[in-house]
Enzyme design. Structure first.
Site, mmCIF file in Angstrom:
data_model
loop_
_atom_site.group_PDB
_atom_site.id
_atom_site.type_symbol
_atom_site.label_atom_id
_atom_site.label_comp_id
_atom_site.label_asym_id
_atom_site.label_seq_id
_atom_site.Cartn_x
_atom_site.Cartn_y
_atom_site.Cartn_z
ATOM 1 N N TYR A 143 0.838 -1.202 0.000
ATOM 2 C CA TYR A 143 0.000 0.000 0.000
ATOM 3 C C TYR A 143 0.876 1.256 0.000
ATOM 4 C CZ TYR A 143 -3.737 3.206 1.503
ATOM 5 O OH TYR A 143 -4.644 4.234 1.588
ATOM 6 N N GLN A 274 2.670 7.349 15.295
ATOM 7 C CA GLN A 274 1.980 8.646 15.384
ATOM 8 C C GLN A 274 1.592 9.125 13.994
ATOM 9 O OE1 GLN A 274 4.670 11.598 16.958
ATOM 10 N NE2 GLN A 274 6.326 11.011 15.600
HETATM 11 P P1 NAD Z 1 -12.604 1.783 0.281
HETATM 12 O O1 NAD Z 1 -11.892 0.472 0.390
HETATM 13 O O2 NAD Z 1 -13.957 1.906 0.881
HETATM 14 O O3 NAD Z 1 -12.716 2.240 -1.240
HETATM 15 C C1 NAD Z 1 -11.833 1.837 -2.244
HETATM 16 C C2 NAD Z 1 -12.666 1.471 -3.462
HETATM 17 O O4 NAD Z 1 -11.784 1.088 -4.536
HETATM 18 C C3 NAD Z 1 -13.571 0.263 -3.199
HETATM 19 O O5 NAD Z 1 -14.866 0.544 -3.651
HETATM 20 C C4 NAD Z 1 -12.920 -0.864 -3.996
HETATM 21 O O6 NAD Z 1 -13.844 -1.849 -4.404
HETATM 22 C C5 NAD Z 1 -12.305 -0.094 -5.143
HETATM 23 N N1 NAD Z 1 -11.195 -0.801 -5.776
HETATM 24 C C6 NAD Z 1 -10.162 -1.444 -5.185
HETATM 25 N N2 NAD Z 1 -9.331 -1.957 -6.121
HETATM 26 C C7 NAD Z 1 -9.865 -1.625 -7.336
HETATM 27 C C8 NAD Z 1 -9.488 -1.884 -8.681
HETATM 28 N N3 NAD Z 1 -8.376 -2.581 -8.972
HETATM 29 N N4 NAD Z 1 -10.274 -1.404 -9.681
HETATM 30 C C9 NAD Z 1 -11.410 -0.717 -9.409
HETATM 31 N N5 NAD Z 1 -11.820 -0.442 -8.147
HETATM 32 C C10 NAD Z 1 -11.054 -0.895 -7.126
HETATM 33 O O7 NAD Z 1 -11.594 2.866 0.898
HETATM 34 P P2 NAD Z 1 -11.785 4.433 1.075
HETATM 35 O O8 NAD Z 1 -11.544 4.734 2.495
HETATM 36 O O9 NAD Z 1 -13.011 4.911 0.431
HETATM 37 O O10 NAD Z 1 -10.511 4.971 0.271
HETATM 38 C C11 NAD Z 1 -10.626 5.553 -1.016
HETATM 39 C C12 NAD Z 1 -9.271 6.068 -1.466
HETATM 40 O O11 NAD Z 1 -8.789 7.038 -0.550
HETATM 41 C C13 NAD Z 1 -8.205 4.970 -1.563
HETATM 42 O O12 NAD Z 1 -7.397 5.219 -2.685
HETATM 43 C C14 NAD Z 1 -7.409 5.158 -0.292
HETATM 44 O O13 NAD Z 1 -6.097 4.727 -0.442
HETATM 45 C C15 NAD Z 1 -7.508 6.667 -0.091
HETATM 46 N N6 NAD Z 1 -7.329 7.012 1.323
HETATM 47 C C16 NAD Z 1 -8.338 6.795 2.221
HETATM 48 C C17 NAD Z 1 -8.124 7.101 3.559
HETATM 49 C C18 NAD Z 1 -9.186 6.915 4.615
HETATM 50 O O14 NAD Z 1 -8.901 7.106 5.788
HETATM 51 N N7 NAD Z 1 -10.420 6.579 4.299
HETATM 52 C C19 NAD Z 1 -6.892 7.615 3.963
HETATM 53 C C20 NAD Z 1 -5.892 7.790 3.011
HETATM 54 C C21 NAD Z 1 -6.130 7.509 1.694
#
Ligand code: NAD
Ligand code: UDP
Length: 312
Positions: A143, A274
């Site tokens: 990741y 942290q």
């Molecule tokens: P989530 O797991 O709910 O959403 C990710 C989505 O991407 C899911 O719907 C999943 O099915 C889809 N996905 C995964 N692999 C895929 C692929 N190969 N092709 C098409 N779709 C695919 O997570 P989230 O919290 O909604 O995160 C969304 C984005 O934000 C991610 O990129 C994550 O890295 C980033 N992010 C989130 C957070 C957080 O705290 N929520 C923090 C940092 C970064």
């Protein structure tokens, strides 16, 4: 505008789709439904301005849109570590495919990057200028390094091909619609507290995170996309108020009125000690700051979780 949201059936993606639709845009949500779900977007399926396409971003995509938000990637350590090769492919090949689409169409593209690019940070709070302390071969690397490589690709497409990029470094974000079994700390604690299961604290529970409410985060993403073309980021988006996991557990117990006990379980490998964003750039460049305090955000999240947990 017609806007592509990859990961559009996920937690953040589905909230972003809602916001873009309410701003008057057409939305194409692309998702392979690995951690996302059709129930997150069910309320939009009859909306003529909304379209869902089941597709894996590691394969090329040929569509006509005016802007791209690239969110596809599992975000919970439990899920991204289950299929680590697919996780890094999603970040790297997904970025190449979406950047290629943005380049061909001459449109802006925003990358959902992460505070994980800082790894287990040696400086706190973390400014965008900090290069991070990341294990390149550990269990979280699929990741962390995937997201770091995606940032490199974004900046190279910008320098080499003049693609209009925006890179947001998102810190831990929570809110309604999180998957009950997502495995992340807020969803675990709330589910456990409501169902009366023991609350699982990993390690000593003294490690910290800074939690941003979903509506605030989405507002930051939209503001970043709307900036003039020369603002590329990276820009930290998060709530700078820092809590230990013990403090979070106590807050969730208090707000749910739960009688759950605390149990201590081993700290997962490379778990950062942290995490606290320096949000000066977001304030100066976007005029953005998180507005929702943890208790208010948790109350809204608990209200969304309660019927779903009780129906389990
Ligand atoms: P989530 O797991 O709910 O959403 C990710 C989505 O991407 C899911 O719907 C999943 O099915 C889809 N996905 C995964 N692999 C895929 C692929 N190969 N092709 C098409 N779709 C695919 O997570 P989230 O919290 O909604 O995160 C969304 C984005 O934000 C991610 O990129 C994550 O890295 C980033 N992010 C989130 C957070 C957080 O705290 N929520 C923090 C940092 C970064
Ligand atoms: N955590 C915990 N109990 C849980 C789930 C997570 O104590 O049931 C801890 C985890 O070890 C980490 C923090 O909570 O220190 C945040 O974990 P999460 O998986 O939400 O996100 P991370 O920021 O580690 O990607």
């Amino acid at each position: 505008m017609r806007i592509l949201v990859t990961g559009g059936a996920g937690f953040l993606g589905s909230h972003l789709c809602d916001r873009l639709l309410s701003d008057g845009h057409e939305v194409l949500a692309v998702d392979n439904l690995y951690t996302g779900s059709k129930s997150n977007i069910a309320h939009n399926l009859q909306n003529p301005n909304f379209e869902f396409m089941r597709h894996d971003v590691t394969f090329p995509l040929f569509v006509e849109v005016d802007a791209i938000y690239n969110l596809a990637c599992p975000a919970s350590p439990v899920h991204y570590q289950k299929f680590p090769t697919q996780t890094i492919k999603t970040s790297v090949i997904g970025a190449i495919n979406m950047l290629g689409l943005a380049k061909r169409l001459g449109i802006p593209i925003l990358q959902a990057s992460t505070s994980e690019v800082y790894g287990d940070p040696n400086v706190s709070p973390q400014p965008e200028s900090y290069w991070g302390n990341v294990n390149p071969i550990g269990l979280r690397s699929c990741y962390d390094e995937g997201k770091r490589a995606a940032e490199s690709l974004f900046f190279d497409y910008h320098r080499e091909y003049k693609v209009a990029i925006r890179v947001a470094r998102i810190f831990n974000t929570y809110g309604p619609r999180m998957n009950l079994h997502d495995g992340r700390v807020v969803s675990n604690f709330i589910r456990q507290a409501i169902s009366g299961e023991a609350i699982t604290l990993y390690g000593t529970g003294e490690q910290t995170r800074s939690f941003c409410y979903v509506d605030d985060l989405i507002d930051g993403l939209v503001k970043l996309m709307s900036t003039a073309g020369d603002i590329v980021g990276p820009i930290n988006l998060g709530n700078p108020v820092e809590f230990t996991m013990k403090e979070l557990a106590a807050k969730v117990i208090d707000l749910t009125g739960s009688k759950s006990d605390l149990v201590y379980e081993p700290l997962p490998s490379d778990d950062p000690q942290q995490r606290k964003p320096d949000t000066t750039k977001a304030a100066e460049i976007l005029g953005w700051a998180a507005q929702t305090d943890l208790s208010s955000g948790l109350l809204k999240t608990i209200a969304d979780f309660k019927p779903r947990v009780l129906a389990l």
